[in-house]
Design an enzyme around this catalytic site. Structure first.
Site, PDB file in Angstrom:
ATOM      1  N   SER A  36       0.790  -1.225   0.000  1.00 28.51           N
ATOM      2  CA  SER A  36       0.000   0.000   0.000  1.00 28.51           C
ATOM      3  C   SER A  36       0.827   1.281   0.000  1.00 28.51           C
ATOM      4  O   SER A  36       0.319   2.336  -0.385  1.00 28.51           O
ATOM      5  CB  SER A  36      -0.936   0.014   1.216  1.00 28.51           C
ATOM      6  N   ASP A  69      -3.464   7.746   8.548  1.00 25.48           N
ATOM      7  CA  ASP A  69      -4.317   6.811   9.267  1.00 25.48           C
ATOM      8  C   ASP A  69      -3.432   6.072  10.272  1.00 25.48           C
ATOM      9  O   ASP A  69      -2.384   6.575  10.654  1.00 25.48           O
ATOM     10  CB  ASP A  69      -5.042   5.857   8.299  1.00 25.48           C
ATOM     11  N   HIS A  99      -0.356   4.533   7.535  1.00 30.80           N
ATOM     12  CA  HIS A  99       0.302   5.216   6.429  1.00 30.80           C
ATOM     13  C   HIS A  99       0.615   6.676   6.761  1.00 30.80           C
ATOM     14  O   HIS A  99      -0.224   7.379   7.328  1.00 30.80           O
ATOM     15  CB  HIS A  99      -0.581   5.174   5.180  1.00 30.80           C
TER      16      HIS A  99
END
Length: 352
Positions: free
Chosen positions: A41, A327, A330
């Site tokens: 991600s 978040d 990240h």
């Protein structure tokens, strides 16, 4: 910004960047035609938007500071490392996802991302959340090569593949989720053997990239997962980093995933290990030195801290530039910017 074509010599994150007064200058006669990304991600530019996976971020508040606040599938409030690196190299401002339905033939020669949030070096990591495993990312890359050759011809395609920068970012989900939080692999492996599995998988993946034409490959090490907001929350909301194995395991993997562990039989190539662990740890432990104020939780609403990703009901902080994390997992766009600059600044002296 000058481009570069440093014949046969390597990873541009290391190889051709000097850091001076907040900007990066490239040595003369260097050409980086494209930037490609593989992994998880951190470099997923929207691939998971098109997958039936649990790991998605194609909804607000993600992307609120990019693209007119339309979520793109990047796991942040704005740009991510592939975007910053491509921009500094003068390639283009944003690296798109390979599966982006708006991808045009003219986008192909300057690079795309094949990365999928939730992927890892351990094949089982992607299976858990139905992400795109590294093996399928390679298949997408093979398909891409065919399209590239059709668009620009065989010789130019070969030049692009050989001179471009390849970012490989994986391992965090293996350690944080597959091994610790879910614990599937702990029934089969101890810390030492599991990190051996990860390093072996990383090495095999790099070899496959090389066979397909990649010559400049940056392999990013793991972050300090025990210091991420998600791990602190899962440990009961502790203020400090999660102790013992969650600190030692990434360090052990970091030591093993060294230049000596990566493929050596790769003529005319540069394969470089990028240490992200220490720069991010310093950013977390000393946020004030770079103008941040909060590093122990993400920008979005505390009520949702038990969730690793934001959700559609999340309320975000008013000023995300003060936060290291967007978040619970990240970094924010600004933190990514700082980390990229730190990496470029750190390694140029070793390459002059």
């Amino acid at each position: 910004m000058r481009r570069n074509s440093w014949s046969g010599f390597g990873v541009i994150v290391y190889v051709m960047m000097s850091f001076c007064e907040g900007r990066v200058d490239l040595p003369p006669n260097v050409t980086v035609p494209a930037v490609f990304a593989f992994g998880d991600s951190i470099v997923d530019q929207g691939m998971n938007n098109h997958m039936a996976t649990l790991v998605k971020c194609n909804f607000p508040p993600y992307g609120r500071d990019l693209n007119n606040a339309v979520p793109t599938g990047r796991f942040s409030n704005g740009k991510t490392p592939p975007d910053f690196i491509a921009s500094e190299l003068g390639v283009k401002e944003l690296i798109p996802a390979y599966l982006d339905p708006n991808l045009k033939p003219q986008d192909l020669p300057t690079g795309v991302s094949f990365a999928s949030g939730g992927c890892g070096f351990d094949p089982q990591t992607a299976q858990i959340v139905s992400a795109i495993p590294l093996s399928d990312q390679l298949n997408h890359f093979k398909e891409y090569i065919g399209k590239l050759k059709a668009a620009v011809g065989e010789e130019k395609a070969k030049f692009i593949l050989a001179n471009s920068l390849y970012l490989v970012v994986a391992g965090s989900d293996d350690l944080a989720n597959t091994y610790f939080t879910i614990g599937i692999r702990r029934r089969q492996y101890d810390v030492n053997s599991y990190t051996d599995l990860m390093v072996s998988s990383a090495s095999n993946f790099i070899q496959e990239l090389y066979k397909l034409g990649a010559r400049r490959i940056a392999v990013f090490g793991p972050p300090p997962i025990g210091c991420l907001p998600a791990q602190r929350t899962l440990a009961g909301g502790i203020r400090g980093c999660v102790p013992r194995k969650k600190i030692r395991l990434p360090k052990r993997f970091k030591r093993k995933l060294s230049p000596h562990s990566l493929p050596r039989q790769a003529p005319q190539s540069k394969i470089v290990y990028v240490n992200i662990y220490d720069p991010l740890l310093d950013l977390i432990q000393h946020p004030q030195t770079t103008g941040f104020e909060v590093s122990d939780k993400g920008c979005w609403d505390r009520k949702h801290r038990v969730v690793i990703l934001c959700n559609k009901l999340s309320r975000t902080c008013s000023d995300d530039s003060k936060y290291v994390f967007w978040d619970s997992y990240h970094p924010t766009e600004r933190a990514y910017r700082v980390l990229v600059d730190l990496i470029l600044h750190k390694y140029i002296n070793a390459l002059e």
